[in-house]
Enzyme design. Structure first.
Site, short mmCIF file in Angstrom:
data_model
loop_
_atom_site.label_atom_id
_atom_site.label_comp_id
_atom_site.label_asym_id
_atom_site.label_seq_id
_atom_site.Cartn_x
_atom_site.Cartn_y
_atom_site.Cartn_z
CG ASP A 303 -1.80 -1.15 1.36
OD1 ASP A 303 -2.08 -1.78 0.33
OD2 ASP A 303 -2.21 -1.47 2.49
C1 26A Z 1 -11.45 -7.10 1.13
N1 26A Z 1 -10.25 -7.21 1.92
C2 26A Z 1 -9.82 -8.53 2.27
C3 26A Z 1 -9.53 -6.07 2.27
C4 26A Z 1 -8.37 -6.09 3.04
C5 26A Z 1 -7.71 -4.86 3.28
N2 26A Z 1 -8.15 -3.70 2.81
C6 26A Z 1 -9.26 -3.74 2.10
N3 26A Z 1 -9.95 -4.88 1.82
N4 26A Z 1 -7.65 -7.08 3.65
C7 26A Z 1 -6.60 -6.48 4.24
N5 26A Z 1 -6.64 -5.14 4.03
C8 26A Z 1 -5.70 -4.11 4.49
O1 26A Z 1 -4.50 -4.28 3.82
C9 26A Z 1 -3.54 -3.57 4.57
C10 26A Z 1 -2.18 -4.15 4.28
O2 26A Z 1 -1.89 -4.10 2.95
C11 26A Z 1 -5.39 -4.18 5.96
O3 26A Z 1 -6.29 -3.40 6.70
C12 26A Z 1 -3.97 -3.64 6.01
O4 26A Z 1 -3.91 -2.36 6.59
#
Ligand code: 26A
Length: 348
Positions: A303
């Site tokens: 990210d």
């Molecule tokens: C739909 N899903 C599974 C998700 C996520 C996500 N953000 C949006 N949608 N699953 C994990 N994260 C976020 O990814 C970040 C790390 O790359 C987590 O909240 C974490 O901050």
């Protein structure tokens, strides 16, 4: 924080949609992952059998609460590097609770212009972050985030924000929530000939959400992903080669609505070089390897890469500069817990 303004960009030039999640992060032993049939570096949606994880992390593993959610992370990082508030606008859905207040406070402190849709009867989403050494495994309980609806984007003030932006970024993760909103933003970007950027986000997106991903892809000018996500896309497409360069070339060659602006793929691979794929060319951008003792956790590195990239892209900088800033931001975030930063950005 903004006394030294390094950029002078129009407010609201960048719009993102995603899942606002509060990360509940803890170092756990490997058998914790095994107990929930999870692997290192997973990113999954929570099923009923995962629900005890969150309480266990808080009670037994000194969990930390950190602002998360993939797109919101990227936009916070872009804001940090830009040192100019309200360049980025964020849409997502939260509950009406303490977690939502924490997320909003962190996002606003970073300079983000947040416009949450609020559901009063559902809790704000959380994401378990299970740290094992330099790996992190994510298990998201989307809760309120899963309730985002397109009418939020159709409210006049929000519609104006979308119409007035110049750059659009949405994660693949958001395909699990509301594809119509993605298509609407993509169509706006297309009609106004403005860049639309997306992320493959996690292998499970290509495995289980390929249909909405393929519907959005023709609008995508820049696609981000890491090696595992690119491989999962290739497998789901039944492409013969698992070679990352070949996958990138095929990805950029797929149907595109605006062929005058050929698609670009940017594929990261941990501490190996970032690949920039444009038509038939593949360029490599080296990553500075951190010593093991410098690594706090790798949560949010992907990210942060996108956030660093976006901070330069919205200033019209070359792809070369954008990628170098992506690498800088990812390197910084790895030295801090979750997707958080410390001090002033040092990218020049
Ligand atoms: C739909 N899903 C599974 C998700 C996520 C996500 N953000 C949006 N949608 N699953 C994990 N994260 C976020 O990814 C970040 C790390 O790359 C987590 O909240 C974490 O901050």
């Amino acid at each position: 924080m903004y006394d030294r303004i390094s950029s002078n960009i129009r407010e609201g030039i960048l719009v993102g949609c995603g899942n606002p999640l509060l990360d509940i992060s803890a170092v756990v032993p490997l058998d914790f992952l095994q107990k929930y049939s999870m692997n290192e570096d997973d990113a999954i949606l929570a099923e009923d059998r995962h629900m005890p994880i969150y309480g266990e992390l808080v009670q037994g593993y000194q969990a930390e609460f950190l602002a998360g959610g993939s797109v919101q992370n990227s936009l916070r990082i872009a804001q940090w590097i830009l040192r100019q508030p309200r360049v980025a606008v964020f849409f997502g859905c939260v509950g009406e609770d303490r977690y939502a207040s924490i997320l909003k406070e962190k996002a606003q402190a970073a300079g983000l212009d947040v416009h949450y849709q609020v559901k009063t009867d559902v809790p704000t989403g959380t994401c378990a972050v299970l740290i094992t050494g330099t790996h992190r495994s994510l298990c998201a309980n989307l809760a309120a985030a899963n309730n985002f609806t397109i009418d939020h984007l159709e409210e006049p003030s929000n519609k104006a924000l979308v119409d007035n932006a110049q750059y659009y970024y949405i994660s693949g993760f958001f395909l699990t929530v509301n594809p119509p909103s993605i298509m609407q933003v993509a169509a706006t970007a297309h009609a106004k000939q403005r860049p639309f950027l997306m992320n493959l986000s996690a292998p499970f997106i290509s495995q289980f959400y390929m249909a909405p991903l393929l519907a959005a892809l023709p609008y995508v000018d820049i696609i981000f992903g890491n090696e595992a996500e690119a491989q999962a896309f290739a497998e789901a497409q039944q492409w013969p080669s698992g070679d990352l360069r070949e996958i990138g070339k095929r990805l950029v060659a797929m149907e595109k609505k605006n062929p005058t602006r050929p698609r670009i793929a940017i594929l990261t691979q941990g501490c190996d070089p970032v690949l920039l794929i444009q038509q038939d060319s593949v360029q490599e951008f080296p990553v500075t390897k951190l010593a093991a003792h410098e690594i706090v956790d790798t949560n949010g590195a992907g990210d942060a890469f996108v956030g660093g990239f976006l901070s330069q892209f919205v200033q019209g900088k070359s792809l070369d500069v954008c990628i170098r800033c992506g690498n800088y931001a990812a390197g910084h975030i790895i030295k801090n817990p979750g997707c958080t930063y410390s001090g002033e950005p040092e990218f020049v």
